[in-house]
Design a protein around this motif. Structure first.
Motif, PDB file in Angstrom:
ATOM      1  N   PRO A  94       0.829  -1.202   0.000  1.00 20.60           N
ATOM      2  CA  PRO A  94       0.000   0.000   0.000  1.00 20.60           C
ATOM      3  C   PRO A  94       0.867   1.257   0.000  1.00 20.60           C
ATOM      4  CG  PRO A  94      -0.053  -1.072   2.142  1.00 20.60           C
ATOM      5  CD  PRO A  94       0.659  -1.991   1.223  1.00 20.60           C
ATOM      6  N   PRO A  95       0.455   2.281  -0.742  1.00 20.45           N
ATOM      7  CA  PRO A  95       1.221   3.528  -0.727  1.00 20.45           C
ATOM      8  C   PRO A  95       0.936   4.317   0.543  1.00 20.45           C
ATOM      9  CG  PRO A  95      -0.723   3.790  -2.092  1.00 20.45           C
ATOM     10  CD  PRO A  95      -0.712   2.355  -1.629  1.00 20.45           C
ATOM     11  N   GLY A  96       1.782   5.265   0.825  1.00 19.41           N
ATOM     12  CA  GLY A  96       1.538   6.115   1.981  1.00 19.41           C
ATOM     13  C   GLY A  96       2.762   6.244   2.847  1.00 19.41           C
ATOM     14  N   PRO A  97       2.798   7.231   3.709  1.00 23.44           N
ATOM     15  CA  PRO A  97       3.968   7.439   4.569  1.00 23.44           C
ATOM     16  C   PRO A  97       4.106   6.335   5.615  1.00 23.44           C
ATOM     17  CG  PRO A  97       2.186   8.921   5.190  1.00 23.44           C
ATOM     18  CD  PRO A  97       1.747   8.246   3.926  1.00 23.44           C
ATOM     19  N   ALA A  98       5.346   6.024   5.939  1.00 24.26           N
ATOM     20  CA  ALA A  98       5.618   5.018   6.971  1.00 24.26           C
ATOM     21  C   ALA A  98       5.427   5.623   8.354  1.00 24.26           C
ATOM     22  CB  ALA A  98       7.037   4.486   6.818  1.00 24.26           C
ATOM     23  N   VAL A  99       4.875   4.828   9.250  1.00 22.33           N
ATOM     24  CA  VAL A  99       4.670   5.232  10.633  1.00 22.33           C
ATOM     25  C   VAL A  99       5.564   4.387  11.528  1.00 22.33           C
ATOM     26  CG1 VAL A  99       2.280   5.923  10.191  1.00 22.33           C
ATOM     27  CG2 VAL A  99       2.770   3.578  10.942  1.00 22.33           C
ATOM     28  N   VAL A 100       5.680   4.773  12.791  1.00 30.05           N
ATOM     29  CA  VAL A 100       6.369   3.895  13.740  1.00 30.05           C
ATOM     30  C   VAL A 100       5.542   2.623  13.890  1.00 30.05           C
ATOM     31  CG1 VAL A 100       7.179   3.616  16.111  1.00 30.05           C
ATOM     32  CG2 VAL A 100       7.435   5.821  14.958  1.00 30.05           C
ATOM     33  N   SER A 101       6.200   1.495  13.758  1.00 25.71           N
ATOM     34  CA  SER A 101       5.502   0.209  13.739  1.00 25.71           C
ATOM     35  C   SER A 101       6.161  -0.769  14.704  1.00 25.71           C
ATOM     36  CB  SER A 101       5.527  -0.379  12.321  1.00 25.71           C
ATOM     37  OG  SER A 101       5.028  -1.703  12.291  1.00 25.71           O
ATOM     38  N   HIS A 102       5.350  -1.484  15.444  1.00 25.14           N
ATOM     39  CA  HIS A 102       5.869  -2.581  16.262  1.00 25.14           C
ATOM     40  C   HIS A 102       6.628  -3.564  15.384  1.00 25.14           C
ATOM     41  CE1 HIS A 102       5.689  -6.523  18.252  1.00 25.14           C
ATOM     42  NE2 HIS A 102       5.635  -5.880  19.400  1.00 25.14           N
ATOM     43  N   GLY A 103       6.086  -3.861  14.220  1.00 26.34           N
ATOM     44  CA  GLY A 103       6.773  -4.678  13.238  1.00 26.34           C
ATOM     45  C   GLY A 103       6.477  -6.155  13.300  1.00 26.34           C
ATOM     46  N   ASP A 104       5.961  -6.645  14.419  1.00 26.30           N
ATOM     47  CA  ASP A 104       5.707  -8.082  14.574  1.00 26.30           C
ATOM     48  C   ASP A 104       4.539  -8.286  15.541  1.00 26.30           C
ATOM     49  OD1 ASP A 104       6.190 -10.826  14.155  1.00 26.30           O
ATOM     50  OD2 ASP A 104       7.482 -10.954  15.917  1.00 26.30           O
ATOM     51  N   LEU A 105       3.494  -7.533  15.346  1.00 24.96           N
ATOM     52  CA  LEU A 105       2.394  -7.505  16.308  1.00 24.96           C
ATOM     53  C   LEU A 105       1.434  -8.654  16.025  1.00 24.96           C
ATOM     54  CD1 LEU A 105       1.272  -5.941  18.709  1.00 24.96           C
ATOM     55  CD2 LEU A 105      -0.004  -4.517  17.107  1.00 24.96           C
TER      56      LEU A 105
END
Length: 338
Positions: free
Chosen positions: A228-239
């Motif tokens: 998906p396009p769009g700005p990256a946010v802070v992500s847990h990454g493995d939720l």
């Protein structure tokens, strides 16, 4: 109570006081290739007592018990208060460094408890990697909790509010600058669909999963889609199902195991909306989240939900974790449902 790790409690084994790696075979099977979660450094209870007591004198002599083992970390509870997290594999070390640097900043901005590395241990001759301790967060993993319908609603709403705060663009600007951008391509449904098919194939061959046409259709759609396009946010990454902690009434109490902390599309964390919840509970989560989830983001989140649940199910079935296996297979079904 729950530890700051991603896998269920396991039993310590071997000679106390000896650090050992796992190499050359699957423990207890008499040979064969080592599983991908095999430890390179296995910190046992006596090891943890010596390492913690040596660097934190106020904890010298405190009782130590194994709390959990996972793919990347072993966690010991020290003094019934401090959860110390020891990396098991070298591949986890960059994530350990990110946790130490970033979790204290995030904890001040987020509405649920995070494991904050208050006590950071240095590498030594006894153990070559950094380790850290945080105050134990109360709660039970979502995968293990037996919640009522109302409890699942409360857990979902709490997670939605948490993700709204985590995905705030201002937080990304303030705390996300040094984080990698989706290094494992978890927001790319084409990548994750292929991985999910491989894991599901293992489960089918072992008789743990019966192919589901709805899952096949979702993965086929994912294989044709881009991230998906769009700005990256802070992500847990493995939720996933093991990383949200809940109380007996379902209220979310904390989010653990931030070793894959990164910047990524919101779909990466929203995968738990589809693996962990359905029906009214999912609606409550997305309402509390309050940010748009378009069709492309939803597809990426659902495909990742299938992939993560398939990986968890493979691990659970291989290691005899029956409750985690049941929760993971239920997550597969939820991921393609309403």
């Amino acid at each position: 109570m729950a530890a700051v790790t991603n896998d269920a409690p396991g039993a310590a084994s071997g000679t106390a006081g000896t650090l050992s790696g796992t190499a050359g075979g699957v423990p207890g099977t008499g040979g064969g290739p080592a599983p991908e979660w095999a430890a390179e450094q296995d910190v046992r209870e006596d090891d943890a007592a010596a390492l913690v007591g040596g660097q934190f004198p106020d904890l010298r002599g405190a009782p130590v018990r194994l709390l959990a083992t996972g793919w990347d970390n072993t966690v010991h509870l020290v003094g019934e208060r401090w959860a110390f997290r020891f990396p098991r594999r070298a591949v986890a070390l960059p994530g350990v460094e990110r946790e130490i640097a970033t979790l204290p900043v995030l904890a001040e901005r987020l509405p649920l408890a995070l494991p904050v590395p208050v006590r950071v241990g240095r590498p030594s001759e006894a153990y070559p990697w950094p380790f850290w301790g945080a105050e134990l967060i109360p709660g039970e993993e979502l995968a293990e909790a037996e919640l009522s319908a109302d409890g699942r609603m409360r857990a979902a709403a709490g997670l939605g509010a948490f993700l709204r705060a985590l995905h705030d663009p201002e937080l990304a600007a303030e705390a996300g600058g040094g984080l990698p951008v989706d290094p494992m391509r978890r927001a790319d449904p084409g990548v994750r669909a292929a991985m999910a098919r491989e894991r599901l194939g293992r489960l089918v061959r072992r008789g743990a999963w019966t192919p589901d046409p709805a899952v096949d259709r979702l993965l086929a759609d994912g294989e044709k889609a881009g991230p998906p396009p769009g700005p990256a946010v802070v992500s847990h990454g493995d939720l996933h199902l093991r990383h949200l902690l809940v109380g007996p009434d379902g209220r979310a109490t904390g989010v653990i195991d931030w070793g894959d902390l990164c910047r990524a599309d919101p779909a990466v964390d929203l995968s738990l909306a589809y693996a962990g919840f359905d029906g009214d509970a999912r609606t409550a989560l997305l309402s509390a989240y309050g940010r748009p989830v378009n069709a492309g983001r939803e597809l990426a989140a659902r495909v990742l939900a299938v992939c993560l649940c398939a990986v968890l199910a493979d691990y659970a079935e291989s290691t005899g974790r029956t409750r985690l296996l049941a929760a993971s297979l239920s997550g597969l079904r939820r991921a393609v449902g309403d």
